[in-house]
Design an enzyme around this catalytic site. Sequence first.
Site, PDB file in Angstrom:
ATOM      1  N   LEU A 178      -6.117   2.198  -8.255  1.00 44.39           N
ATOM      2  CA  LEU A 178      -7.335   2.862  -7.786  1.00 44.39           C
ATOM      3  C   LEU A 178      -8.573   2.079  -8.213  1.00 44.39           C
ATOM      4  O   LEU A 178      -9.495   1.866  -7.419  1.00 44.39           O
ATOM      5  CB  LEU A 178      -7.412   4.288  -8.330  1.00 44.39           C
ATOM      6  CG  LEU A 178      -8.698   5.052  -7.996  1.00 44.39           C
ATOM      7  CD1 LEU A 178      -8.840   5.250  -6.492  1.00 44.39           C
ATOM      8  CD2 LEU A 178      -8.721   6.406  -8.711  1.00 44.39           C
TER       9      LEU A 178
ATOM     10  N   LYS B  97      -8.901  -1.183  -9.044  1.00 44.72           N
ATOM     11  CA  LYS B  97      -9.097  -2.501  -8.431  1.00 44.72           C
ATOM     12  C   LYS B  97      -9.282  -2.425  -6.921  1.00 44.72           C
ATOM     13  O   LYS B  97      -9.954  -3.282  -6.334  1.00 44.72           O
ATOM     14  CB  LYS B  97      -7.940  -3.431  -8.793  1.00 44.72           C
ATOM     15  CG  LYS B  97      -6.592  -3.057  -8.231  1.00 44.72           C
ATOM     16  CD  LYS B  97      -5.506  -3.994  -8.769  1.00 44.72           C
ATOM     17  CE  LYS B  97      -4.124  -3.658  -8.224  1.00 44.72           C
ATOM     18  NZ  LYS B  97      -3.074  -4.506  -8.825  1.00 44.72           N
TER      19      LYS B  97
ATOM     20  N   HIS C 274      -9.071  17.466   0.927  1.00 48.15           N
ATOM     21  CA  HIS C 274      -9.835  16.728   1.932  1.00 48.15           C
ATOM     22  C   HIS C 274     -10.183  17.591   3.148  1.00 48.15           C
ATOM     23  O   HIS C 274     -11.354  17.725   3.521  1.00 48.15           O
ATOM     24  CB  HIS C 274      -9.048  15.505   2.412  1.00 48.15           C
ATOM     25  CG  HIS C 274      -8.772  14.495   1.346  1.00 48.15           C
ATOM     26  ND1 HIS C 274      -9.602  14.300   0.265  1.00 48.15           N
ATOM     27  CD2 HIS C 274      -7.762  13.607   1.189  1.00 48.15           C
ATOM     28  CE1 HIS C 274      -9.102  13.347  -0.503  1.00 48.15           C
ATOM     29  NE2 HIS C 274      -7.990  12.913   0.042  1.00 48.15           N
TER      30      HIS C 274
END
Length: 524
Positions: A50, A52, A283
């Site tokens: 997450l 990088k 979401h």
Amino acid sequence: MSAGLGLSSRSSSLSENYFRSESLSEEKDLESVPETGCLSIIVLGASGDLAKKKTFPALFNLFRQGFLNPDEVHIFGYARTKMSDDALRERIRGYLTPNKGTSSEQSETLSKFLQLVKYVSGSYDSEEGFRLLDKEISEHELAKNSQPGTSRRLFYLALPPSVYPSVCKMIRNYCMNQSHLSGWTRIVVEKPFGKDLSSAEELSSQLGELFDEEQLYRIDHYLGKELVQNLLVLRFANRFFLPLWNRDNIDNIQVVFREDFGTEGRGGYFDEYGIIRDIIQNHLLQVLCLVAMEKPVSLKPEHIRDEKVKFLQSVLPIALEDVVLGQYEGYRDDPTVPDDSNTPTFATVILRIHNERWEGVPFILKAGKALNSRKAEIRVQFKDVPGDIYRCKKQGRNEFVIRLQPSEAMYMKLTVKKPGLEMSTIQSELDLSYRQRYQDVTIPEAYERLILDTIRGDQQHFVRRDELKAAWEIFTPLLHKIDAGEPKSIPYKPGSRGPAEADELLAKAGYVQTHGYVWIPPSL
């Protein structure tokens, strides 16, 4: 909002206004960023995917656009992995410039950014590690001649939620900004926020004992997407939507998330959560709140979040007959997935709303993996035209579609006369496609926007504790039944639309599928 994005200039005042959103409302009382006092951004879990792939690239893009001042900011990575500053810089370099053949100016910008990155190694429950981290941060603040109490510390937890309590305790005990004059300490936590109501409340209580609510930023990256950010503007700044946005005109509303690939090596992790916990409960429900909430009294973050909570509290308990679950064939072939797994990789859930605006309008949340396309969209379907003199019902209803990804767009499906000498009708569209309309605009990634919001102290696009609780109250009873094996997930073939039963449920809810019409994104 989108037309004022203007990110091509690194120090553009247009960009500044866009991100600050001050032009929209004088009442939007965001905490001002101190002119003095350095900014330390600490990425915990810096060696993970997450960090990088999302966190560091977002920070780099903010830096190159001029939103992070190199004279004020320093970025610290913290993780258990033993490595040097240069090793971390090399690890993230390839994710910051994914396109080969960068210009000398871009290379120089990248080098300047990487020099701001420093690494500290330590465990997530180690007093020694966090004392060392605090020492490094304090030395940076001293080097920048930061006035006492004005420094700003942003901790981004790119970590599994299981370690949030111990990490936050370490931050609270050893790494806080030592004064509250004009400086601050803020904590960004990633989803999932628990697995059900009780675990989410337990996590909220643990973090609430350590930090005030205004210090906590529960990030849901869907709230940073351009078209999601546009929803309130569309609804409340356009006169022609106001009288239409209710049960008298709208037949049903869908929020859809589709992926054309499966779990791809994440089967073991995914099997703990399933598609409802992974996508729908957070979401899609967040998007639905913005579609259906009442107008807030202002654009102040708390006023907006108040209306979202009111909407969530008006959702009726989910009936099992309003749910279809699916699991794609081959999911259990993953050696990390149990052979008897009932975890859904597809779900269609209908929510019923008990309020004056939406009584009787089904809200359909649909998400799935290994389907025949990749997209996320909002689909508002209007009722049939009464007294249809053109007899064109079979062609489909009017629909307003907001395509969140890919190929961001908004288009209205409507009936028009087919060109030619015959008097016949056909479905077409009024289309706003962003790539065509805003060719000179770079649409920022969601993480860029949300990290900048955190620095500015704007919590509008973050999940408040009571909002999180209300969301889990909706889905927890259903999730517990699924965990107990009821209802069962229906097998479906990869590359399909999902279980046929899902389309039958949509038809039962009143959704009329359009046949013979396909929206094609305009080409430049």
